[in-house]
Design an enzyme around this catalytic site. Structure first.
Site, PDB file in Angstrom:
ATOM      1  N   GLU A 109       0.823  -1.208   0.000  1.00  0.00           N
ATOM      2  CA  GLU A 109       0.000   0.000   0.000  1.00  0.00           C
ATOM      3  C   GLU A 109       0.861   1.263   0.000  1.00  0.00           C
ATOM      4  OE1 GLU A 109      -4.137  -0.213   0.519  1.00  0.00           O
ATOM      5  OE2 GLU A 109      -2.866  -1.025  -1.048  1.00  0.00           O
ATOM      6  N   THR A 156      -6.250   6.668  -6.227  1.00  0.00           N
ATOM      7  CA  THR A 156      -6.120   7.051  -4.826  1.00  0.00           C
ATOM      8  C   THR A 156      -5.159   8.220  -4.636  1.00  0.00           C
ATOM      9  OG1 THR A 156      -6.619   4.796  -4.126  1.00  0.00           O
ATOM     10  CG2 THR A 156      -5.515   6.203  -2.523  1.00  0.00           C
TER      11      THR A 156
END
Length: 370
Positions: free
Chosen positions: A184, A238
């Site tokens: 991530e 994102t």
């Protein structure tokens, strides 16, 4: 007016200012990468594989849940990614090869250094101290990229669990979350509100990042909760959506969001879907800056609430909208109204589905013993 710096003290400051690092050397073709990660080896003796191959699944996730930006998330049943992992004598010992990617996207790199599943697999191999076995990995994407449903986290979670399973499940779930965070951090930012519920299932509160402190929140078994997920044909990366966030917020908004996040946690523990919906709908910090970037989102939220949803917000960074209700049939009606609003106001086609909470998280689907 008093303001608060938006950078969370529970995270390293470098999270907002990542420093570029030279890429580690690749071995063989670009799709092979030797196990080198910043995580630490956690076992004293390198384990041997107990399976020749495993297949794992990791669910979609809804992060933030309105006021819980970067510290609350939950897993959603029935949607997600699959990983098939094999002991492969043709792959050099200590290396992982991504041999195939299928499913919803063809955009992903097969270079493990640039692939969510690959990065998580590498980190998990590092934790296990794997130096004597080569692995090949197939990734089947059930989630589209940039959907707001934790696509990168699902790939990372499925890969981390697959590596752990093939070597006899030596690591606990919190270790696997750390392995997933390696992925991530490089792909979408250092946040665990997708990867933690993807691995652990249910609702998860991230109390701290240094050190990582995770608190599973148990939604009562005798209570009903359904998520209405409406995904438009629109990609919201994102990193782009995080760039839109404010760097400072008014004290009054901090107090408001803190109270709503507390109410959200209380609602989960009590199984109160109505209060959960109210709190989920009440973000005054993140949603107001992101909603205008998703065509029709504000109208979709209004349509969901008018149709009877207990609450509605953006799932993760978007563009998926998520509403909550306590009955599947009512959820389908709400989903239809949300789809209509996306088309009418945002001129976007979208699809709706109604899903329950996934209480299991990433898991082994099948295996072949040695």
């Amino acid at each position: 007016m008093a303001t608060l710096c938006f950078h969370s003290p529970s995270k390293p400051i470098s999270y907002f200012h990542p420093k570029s690092k030279p890429s580690p050397p690749l071995f063989s073709k670009v799709s092979v990468f030797r196990c080198k990660a910043s995580v630490q080896t956690l076992v004293s003796v390198e384990p041997e594989p107990v399976f020749t191959s495993v297949k794992t699944f990791a669910p979609a996730t809804v992060a933030n849940l309105g006021p819980g930006f970067d510290f609350l998330g939950c897993a959603v049943d029935g949607l997600g990614d699959h990983v098939t992992l094999r002991v492969d004598p043709s792959v050099r010992a200590g290396e992982v090869l991504i041999s195939e990617i299928t499913g919803t996207t063809a955009k992903l790199s097969t270079n493990p250094l640039r692939n969510c599943a690959g990065i998580a697999a590498i980190a998990t191999m590092k934790m296990l101290g794997i130096r004597s076995v080569g692995l090949s990995l197939d990734l089947h994407k059930g989630l589209p990229l940039g959907s707001g449903l934790g696509s990168s986290a699902a790939s990372a979670a499925a890969a981390a669990v697959a590596v752990n399973e093939i070597f006899g499940r030596k690591l606990v779930r919190e270790d696997l979350v750390l392995a997933g965070l390696e992925s991530e951090a490089k792909v979408s930012g250092y946040h665990a509100d997708n990867i933690a519920p993807a691995i652990m299932g249910g609702f998860v509160l991230i109390r701290n990042y240094e050190p990582l402190d995770l608190k599973p929140l148990r939604f009562p078994e005798d209570k009903e909760l359904f998520f209405v997920l409406v995904s438009p044909e629109f990609e919201a990366p994102t990193k782009k959506m995080r760039a839109a966030l404010p760097t400072e917020i008014p004290m009054v908004h901090h107090v408001w969001n803190s109270s709503q996040a507390a109410a959200l946690v209380a609602a989960v523990l009590e199984g109160d879907a109505v209060m959960l919906g109210k709190a989920l709908s009440s973000d005054k910090v993140v949603e107001p800056t992101r909603a205008p970037l998703i065509p029709g989102m504000e109208a979709v939220k209004k349509a969901a609430l008018e149709a009877g949803a207990f609450g509605c917000t953006i799932s993760g960074a978007g563009p998926t909208a998520v509403a909550v209700i306590d009955a599947a049939e009512k959820g389908e009606e709400i989903g239809e109204k949300m789809v209509e609003a996306f088309m009418r106001v945002g001129n976007l086609k979208s699809v709706a589905c109604v899903k329950k909470l996934d209480k299991v998280g990433a898991r082994l689907v099948s295996s072949v013993s040695r």
